[in-house]
Design an enzyme around this catalytic site. Structure first.
Site, PDB file in Angstrom:
ATOM      1  N   LYS A  90       0.841  -1.197   0.000  1.00 44.24           N
ATOM      2  CA  LYS A  90       0.000   0.000   0.000  1.00 44.24           C
ATOM      3  C   LYS A  90       0.877   1.247   0.000  1.00 44.24           C
ATOM      4  CE  LYS A  90      -3.126   2.593   3.052  1.00 44.24           C
ATOM      5  NZ  LYS A  90      -3.783   2.608   4.391  1.00 44.24           N
ATOM      6  N   ASP A 149      -2.554  10.488   3.806  1.00 47.03           N
ATOM      7  CA  ASP A 149      -3.950  10.079   3.926  1.00 47.03           C
ATOM      8  C   ASP A 149      -4.717  11.035   4.821  1.00 47.03           C
ATOM      9  OD1 ASP A 149      -6.350   8.745   3.977  1.00 47.03           O
ATOM     10  OD2 ASP A 149      -5.685   7.178   5.358  1.00 47.03           O
ATOM     11  N   LYS A 187     -10.152  12.473   8.627  1.00 48.75           N
ATOM     12  CA  LYS A 187      -9.613  12.072   9.920  1.00 48.75           C
ATOM     13  C   LYS A 187      -9.608  13.259  10.888  1.00 48.75           C
ATOM     14  CE  LYS A 187      -6.335   8.659   8.026  1.00 48.75           C
ATOM     15  NZ  LYS A 187      -6.785   7.485   8.772  1.00 48.75           N
ATOM     16  N   ASP A 223       1.578   6.412   5.764  1.00 50.57           N
ATOM     17  CA  ASP A 223       0.603   5.449   5.263  1.00 50.57           C
ATOM     18  C   ASP A 223       1.086   4.719   4.011  1.00 50.57           C
ATOM     19  OD1 ASP A 223      -1.734   4.138   5.822  1.00 50.57           O
ATOM     20  OD2 ASP A 223      -3.014   5.504   4.705  1.00 50.57           O
ATOM     21  N   ASP A 265     -12.181   6.714   4.094  1.00 53.81           N
ATOM     22  CA  ASP A 265     -10.945   6.504   4.852  1.00 53.81           C
ATOM     23  C   ASP A 265     -10.533   5.034   4.852  1.00 53.81           C
ATOM     24  OD1 ASP A 265      -8.744   7.291   6.337  1.00 53.81           O
ATOM     25  OD2 ASP A 265      -9.771   7.060   8.260  1.00 53.81           O
ATOM     26  N   GLU A 307      -9.486   3.498   2.311  1.00 53.03           N
ATOM     27  CA  GLU A 307      -9.012   3.616   0.930  1.00 53.03           C
ATOM     28  C   GLU A 307      -7.882   2.656   0.608  1.00 53.03           C
ATOM     29  OE1 GLU A 307      -5.620   5.046   2.818  1.00 53.03           O
ATOM     30  OE2 GLU A 307      -7.701   5.404   3.332  1.00 53.03           O
ATOM     31  N   ARG A 345      -7.496  -0.488   1.213  1.00 52.25           N
ATOM     32  CA  ARG A 345      -7.978  -1.760   0.659  1.00 52.25           C
ATOM     33  C   ARG A 345      -8.455  -1.593  -0.783  1.00 52.25           C
ATOM     34  NH1 ARG A 345     -12.213  -2.212   5.459  1.00 52.25           N
ATOM     35  NH2 ARG A 345     -10.471  -1.060   6.370  1.00 52.25           N
TER      36      ARG A 345
END
Length: 460
Positions: A227, A232, A239, A250, A309, A311, A313
């Site tokens: 990933k 993010d 968030k 991230d 959020d 995202e 996956r």
């Protein structure tokens, strides 16, 4: 730093003499080294207490802590008295020493000095065994880890998807493996709709980084998918602001894949390794993906977006299916800073391991125990599949319940693996960026590189 193997310690060079509790020199009442503190120090020797028969990963931590605490005061040349120690012990010590010199002062205009030992010094290892290969592998590993920690610690304005791509291209050219950067127009033509949907709120274009290390002879192909969200915000499901600055981390899964491919090439492991990194920012503007949107994917499945959020996956869905379809690997492993749920479950002591394949899970767990980059297996039972069921699309990206969050995320990813028989998902959210000696807050750890190299080395 250079490494030289010698038979006896050179008394003219500072000698580090490690010992376990019960074998300490002099007055035992003075022993205060259960956690690896310096027991006694002079200009010519340093006695280092290791505690009670520490496991090998603890050796790396002890030496890392010791060398970091004194990283501006070490002489340029040091002798490690490793007589009676195994090659694996020496490797862990060398790795710890070099990581102890890590310098987080990436953007300071007047950085504090660091000892020349870490740059151009010499480490003499006094031993009766052949430890040269173990020491050299530890040195190469530490250098890759520090490069990856620099990447992890870089802020979002210094680290875009294009930055990861440039890093991979440069590494491939220097270390002899191929790198292909799939840019936005190609992603659109190929139907990478999940990755593209996440990127819609950012001015930075997404990329898919595809690296391939192929030795002359191999019997296994392993695909590593990481990933690569370089920052993010959470998107429309934004968030809280308190710790959002930490979301520069991230891309910890991408970092682990980049470092593993580079190090595998340097060590010339007899395993074909494919690294696939979908990379984007998850930002907010008028074009950003919205909760309730239904998007496509490279696999052809439709996805209802419940939470923007969730995202990571989504982009991994495209990355996983691309790896399976294009390279048909024997083993498929993805790594991601994916869920806060895994931290609630395991804290900051282990990453979550999800795999329906018992043999693969056992091999990865063994590698984690050997390197100290521990894993703990959690279930991916079919009973959890209902949690990603959508009324209007094939699947949804979030179940919205305060339970089994990491497991449900793993079940979502599993839907895009084409039922690969040897797939594992590593949720490294609690391990890739955490409390270390290197910063008063949190910093990159390069978690996953030693773990994966240990696993891949057993395959060859």
């Amino acid at each position: 730093m250079q490494i030289q193997i010698i038979q006896e310690p050179d008394e003219n060079v500072l000698v580090i003499r490690p010992f376990e509790q019960g074998s300490e020199p002099g007055n035992q009442e003075m022993f205060r080294a259960e956690k690896g503190e310096i027991w006694w120090y002079s200009s010519k020797e340093l006695w280092l207490g290791l505690g009670k028969t520490p496991k090998l990963p603890a050796i790396a931590r002890i030496f890392r802590s010791l060398f970091f605490k004194r990283k501006d005061r070490w002489p340029a040349h040091i002798t490690l008295d490793a007589r009676g120690r195994s090659a694996q012990w020496v490797g862990n010590a060398v790795n710890g020493m070099l990581l102890g010199g890590y310098d987080l002062q990436l953007y300071k205009t007047e950085p504090r000095p660091v000892s020349e030992f870490f740059k151009s010094g010499t480490l003499y290892i006094a031993t009766e065994l052949d430890v040269a290969d173990a020491a050299e592998q530890a040195r190469k590993t530490a250098l890759v880890q520090t490069r990856i920690m620099d990447l992890m610690n870089a802020p979002g304005n210094y680290k875009k998807p294009a930055t990861l791509a440039e890093w991979a291209v440069s590494s491939g050219a220097e270390n002899g493996y191929s790198v292909q950067i799939l840019e936005k127009a190609y992603l659109e033509a190929q139907g990478m709709h999940a990755l593209l949907a996440v990127s819609k709120g950012s001015a930075e274009p997404p990329v898919m980084i595809v690296s391939e290390y192929q030795p002359a002879h191999y019997t296994h192909t392993v695909a590593l998918v990481g990933k690569g969200v370089t920052f993010d915000t959470g998107g429309i499901s934004i968030k809280p602001s308190a710790n959002m600055h930490l979301m520069k981390s991230d891309m910890g899964g991408a970092a682990a894949v980049l470092g593993t491919v580079e190090l595998a090439a340097q060590l010339q492991l007899p395993v074909r390794i494919v690294g696939v990194i979908p990379s984007t920012e998850n930002a907010v503007d008028g074009a950003a993906m919205k909760p309730g949107d239904v998007i496509g994917s490279y696999a052809g499945k439709t996805i209802e977006v419940i939470d923007t959020d969730a995202e990571g996956r989504l982009i991994l869905a495209d990355g996983l299916h691309y790896a399976v379809k294009q390279f048909v690997p024997d083993v498929l492993i993805d790594l991601a800073t994916l869920t806060g749920s895994v931290i609630q479950t395991l804290g900051y002591e282990a990453a979550g391991l999800f795999s329906p394949n018992d043999e693969l899970a056992a091999a990865l767990t063994e590698a984690g125990d050997a390197t100290g980059e521990r894993l703990w297996r959690l279930p991916v039972w079919d009973e959890y599949r209902e949690e990603i069921s959508s009324d209007i699309a094939d699947v949804k990206n979030y179940h919205g319940k305060p339970l089994a969050g990491a497991i449900v995320a793993a079940k979502f990813l599993e839907a895009f693996t084409a039922e690969h028989p040897a797939w594992a998902h590593l949720d490294i959210a609690g391990m890739a960026f955490g409390d270390t000696e290197f910063a008063p807050g949190r910093a990159g750890t390069a978690y996953g590189i030693r773990l994966l190299i240990a696993y891949l080395s057993k395959l060859g």
